[in-house]
Design an enzyme around this catalytic site. Structure first.
Site, PDB file in Angstrom:
ATOM      1  N   GLU A 168       0.864  -1.075   0.154  1.00  0.00           N
ATOM      2  CA  GLU A 168      -0.127  -0.008  -0.022  1.00  0.00           C
ATOM      3  C   GLU A 168       0.884   1.243   0.048  1.00  0.00           C
ATOM      4  OE1 GLU A 168      -2.874  -0.462   3.011  1.00  0.00           O
ATOM      5  OE2 GLU A 168      -3.906  -2.212   2.094  1.00  0.00           O
ATOM      6  N   GLU A 241      -5.658  -8.364  -0.564  1.00  0.00           N
ATOM      7  CA  GLU A 241      -5.955  -8.081   0.585  1.00  0.00           C
ATOM      8  C   GLU A 241      -7.367  -7.540   0.785  1.00  0.00           C
ATOM      9  OE1 GLU A 241      -3.296  -5.623   3.489  1.00  0.00           O
ATOM     10  OE2 GLU A 241      -5.051  -5.221   4.354  1.00  0.00           O
TER      11      GLU A 241
HETATM   12  C1  147 Z   1      -4.657  -2.368   5.659  1.00  0.00           C
HETATM   13  C2  147 Z   1      -3.127  -2.986   6.039  1.00  0.00           C
HETATM   14  O1  147 Z   1      -2.384  -3.353   4.715  1.00  0.00           O
HETATM   15  C3  147 Z   1      -3.079  -4.335   6.868  1.00  0.00           C
HETATM   16  O2  147 Z   1      -1.667  -4.251   7.407  1.00  0.00           O
HETATM   17  C4  147 Z   1      -3.891  -3.845   8.196  1.00  0.00           C
HETATM   18  O3  147 Z   1      -3.448  -2.611   8.918  1.00  0.00           O
HETATM   19  C5  147 Z   1      -5.275  -3.600   7.682  1.00  0.00           C
HETATM   20  C6  147 Z   1      -6.330  -3.164   8.903  1.00  0.00           C
HETATM   21  O4  147 Z   1      -7.601  -3.212   8.088  1.00  0.00           O
HETATM   22  O5  147 Z   1      -5.413  -2.354   6.626  1.00  0.00           O
HETATM   23  O6  147 Z   1      -4.067  -1.109   5.167  1.00  0.00           O
HETATM   24  C7  147 Z   1      -5.116  -0.130   4.939  1.00  0.00           C
HETATM   25  C8  147 Z   1      -5.558   0.795   5.666  1.00  0.00           C
HETATM   26  C9  147 Z   1      -6.230   1.680   5.350  1.00  0.00           C
HETATM   27  C10 147 Z   1      -7.249   1.571   4.107  1.00  0.00           C
HETATM   28  C11 147 Z   1      -6.861   0.207   3.293  1.00  0.00           C
HETATM   29  C12 147 Z   1      -6.089  -0.686   3.770  1.00  0.00           C
HETATM   30  N1  147 Z   1      -8.202   2.560   3.927  1.00  0.00           N
HETATM   31  O7  147 Z   1      -8.571   3.198   4.607  1.00  0.00           O
HETATM   32  O8  147 Z   1      -8.662   2.265   2.494  1.00  0.00           O
END
Ligand code: 147
Length: 658
Positions: A168, A241
């Protein structure tokens, strides 16, 4: 299951392979890491640990996962604790740290066909040469990732099937190409690159030389949608994911819905759940946003949640390499809401149809927002044609998620088989139900006897690290910053736990850049009156300046930097101690340098809190005993260093103080 539902609607669906098939199915997976989500699992008693692993990975038993994605540790926080890098510093390599190697081997032991996928969230600081840019030396980064893949093969005989770029975060397309070249040069042609573990990035999809270098386009939390242009790209599309939703029945509803609709709507051929298992201390972020829950190694208690069985509806009756049928001929939206997907084996002898009718309010995922839609019960006639025209019976598996009060859901029930007459079968599909109709006879609702009952973390706790192999990360300590390995210092201390990180890592949580301390947590968020003792020594070369122990610590994860509690620091080189109510040591409650017993070698620290009274001593000489009116009432215990740098810890003891 068949025609039980009072409904005036009789819908019809045709399942037919005579005009070919759709995309190849790439498997359903779970993600360990991003970060430290499996931390406590390895510490379970063998019996329960094996049972849990069977529920996750054993074919025809539980979730029967087809992909295991793991974090490539970067010595940094990325949600629930840090995961160790295989190269804390550039002059070493080590493939014995942490638990991901162990987990991958346990998964392979149960299912040799399971695919493995590695992805970094963060990197050791030296990769960026002190900057926060991992691409500053792209060859160095590619070599670091190659070494992880090679270490998996050489040290653990694990083949890494998929490798990602940077979770990300910015995807550098020059690096992507260099990584492909590096892996090819080293003979790892078989390891496919997934780009970019973020969104369907135009920077990645727009340039043909970049498109040629990767194999899978992986998006996160796509909300079952992929843009038309990426559907035309000729690349595999994955939801690499997804999920991240509390694992009650609504979480199960989310998972069932996206497993079908990520393909039905978005043409995504794999969906991977963050996260595999909640095996981190309760009180850390992202409570139970996991396929199942197992966070009490001391009691052996664990809980198999609905998403395990929602996975089974697909995984137990398919294999990677099967194909979806074309849209309209086995894949589509149900007339009264919901979706169906059909998959067939390469020889077209087997057929699996998965049907879900999750209602809007019982299946939202954490993100993105779920647009409104309606569902209603329907009776559906399914007509089998093409290779499937001669099928005479289908096995039926059903889950009914129930949200009316007092009602209990049923998960993945064996409904026996239903006759198919002249290629026709009629089934009732109710709201909030999942149905699998399949020719595959091997489905099982795997079951073990109930685990031991849950219990609070037992005290007293004592750890001298002697039982661990070198380089192990001690099982019950959850590092929130820094990375801690067991090392042998010989003499009376023998094996000790050393903080290994020497400079700030390239962060995933930006917040971690606000301070350079390390913190390792243990125990129970509800603890109030406890006594913590430890033997500590700062490193002589590359040492930290100081070390601390803490009680009533209220924060971990990306918010570690604002943790409050009571933190007792000593700085042996300056002969100073202080007590602070924040981890950064800014709000000093007391401090001193006179008549202190701190030495440059090993020091024995004791910190006791009882009600509002806190007492600290060094080498059995009391340094303070005072009232603290405004501190947290409860929290974890912990230890750490005031800045990155080596420090050793031994004989860690926690007990009740009242
Ligand atoms: C994801 C991460 O890749 C994971 O490690 C974990 O923290 C997960 C928890 O839900 O979230 O990261 C994101 C954080 C924020 C968003 C998307 C993925 N978002 O706000 O769209």
């Amino acid at each position: 299951v068949w025609l039980q539902l009072p409904s005036t609607v009789l819908s019809q669906y045709v399942i037919d392979d005579s005009r070919g098939v759709g995309r190849q199915f790439d498997g359903i997976g779970g993600l360990s890491g991003g970060s430290a989500t499996s931390k406590l699992l390895i510490g379970y008693p063998q019996k329960q640990r094996d049972e849990i692993l069977d529920y996750l990975f054993k074919p025809s038993f539980g979730a029967s996962l087809q992909i295991l994605k793991v974090e490539i540790g970067g010595d940094a926080q990325a949600s629930d604790a840090t995961e160790a890098s295989h190269m804390h510093v550039p002059w070493e390599e080590n493939y014995e740290r942490g638990y991901e190697w162990w987990l991958m081997k346990e998964a392979k032991k149960r299912n040799p066909q399971i695919k493995l996928y590695g992805l970094p969230w963060a990197f050791p600081g030296w990769i960026g040469n002190g900057t926060q840019n991992p691409y500053i030396n792209r060859e160095l980064l590619a070599d670091y990732i190659y070494r992880w893949i090679n270490g998996a093969k050489v040290q653990h005989n694990l083949d890494i099937d998929y490798i990602g770029i940077w979770n990300e975060r910015y995807c550098d397309t020059e690096y992507l190409k260099i990584l492909r070249k590096t892996l090819d040069k080293k003979g790892y042609y078989q390891t496919s690159i997934v780009a970019s573990d973020n969104w369907f990035d135009p920077k990645v999809t727009g340039d043909t030389s970049v498109v040629a270098a990767f194999d899978v386009l992986g998006a996160h939390y796509p909300g079952v949608v992929s843009p038309e242009v990426v559907k035309q790209l000729g690349k595999k599309l994955w939801s690499s994911e997804d999920y991240s939703t509390f694992n009650d029945d609504v979480g199960g509803g989310c998972w069932a819905r996206i497993l079908n609709q990520n393909y039905e709507s978005g043409l995504m051929t794999s969906t991977i759940a963050w996260n595999l298992i909640d095996s981190f201390y309760q009180g850390l972020p992202w409570d139970r946003t996991s396929l199942m829950t197992a966070r009490q190694p001391w009691s052996g208690y664990y809980s198999v949640e609905s998403p395990i069985w929602m996975s089974a509806h697909t995984t137990q009756f398919t294999e990677i390499g099967w194909s979806y049928l074309p849209h309209g001929l086995g894949v589509g939206a149900l007339e009264q809401g919901g979706s169906y997907v059909s998959l067939t084996s390469p020889d077209h002898k087997d057929l699996t149809i998965v049907i879900e009718k999750m209602s809007h309010d019982h299946s939202p995922c954490i993100r993105p927002a779920l647009p409104p839609y309606t569902v209603a019960n329907e009776n559906a006639t399914i007509q089998l044609e093409g290779s499937f025209a001669g099928v005479t019976a289908l096995y039926v598996w059903q889950s009914v998620l129930r949200f009316d009060s007092g009602a209990s859901s049923t998960y993945f029930l064996d409904m026996g088989s239903v006759p198919v007459i002249n290629g026709k079968v009629t089934v009732a599909i109710g709201v909030d139900q999942v149905l699998t109709l399949t020719t595959v006879p091997t489905g099982t609702h795997g079951t073990y006897d109930a685990p031991p009952p849950p219990a609070a973390f037992p005290l007293p706790f004592f750890e001298d690290f002697e039982k661990y192999p070198l380089s192990a990360e001690p099982f019950s300590l959850a590092p929130q910053q820094g990375s801690f390995d067991v090392v042998n210092v010989g003499g009376t201390y023998g094996k000790v736990m050393r903080q290994m990180v020497l400079q700030p890592p390239i962060a995933w949580c930006q917040e971690t850049l606000y301070f350079n301390s390390s913190l390792n947590l243990l125990g129970r968020f509800n603890w109030t009156d406890v006594e913590v003792q430890v033997d500590v020594k700062v490193g002589q070369t590359n040492g930290s300046n100081g070390v601390f122990i803490g009680v009533r610590i209220d924060n971990g994860g990306c918010q570690t930097y604002v943790a409050k509690g009571l933190f007792f620091f000593i700085f042996p080189n300056d002969n100073i101690y202080l007590l602070a109510s924040d981890i950064q040591g800014k709000n000093v409650l007391t401090s001193g340098r006179e008549k202190v017993a701190i030495v440059s070698d090993w020091n024995h620290l004791t910190l006791t809190v009882q009600g509002q009274t806190v007492t600290g001593s060094c080498n059995n000489q009391q340094l303070f005993s005072m009232q603290v009116p405004n501190v947290n009432a409860n929290g974890f215990v912990g230890l750490g260093t005031d800045v990155y740098g080596y420090a050793d810890f031994d004989n860690f003891r926690v007990d009740n103080s009242s």
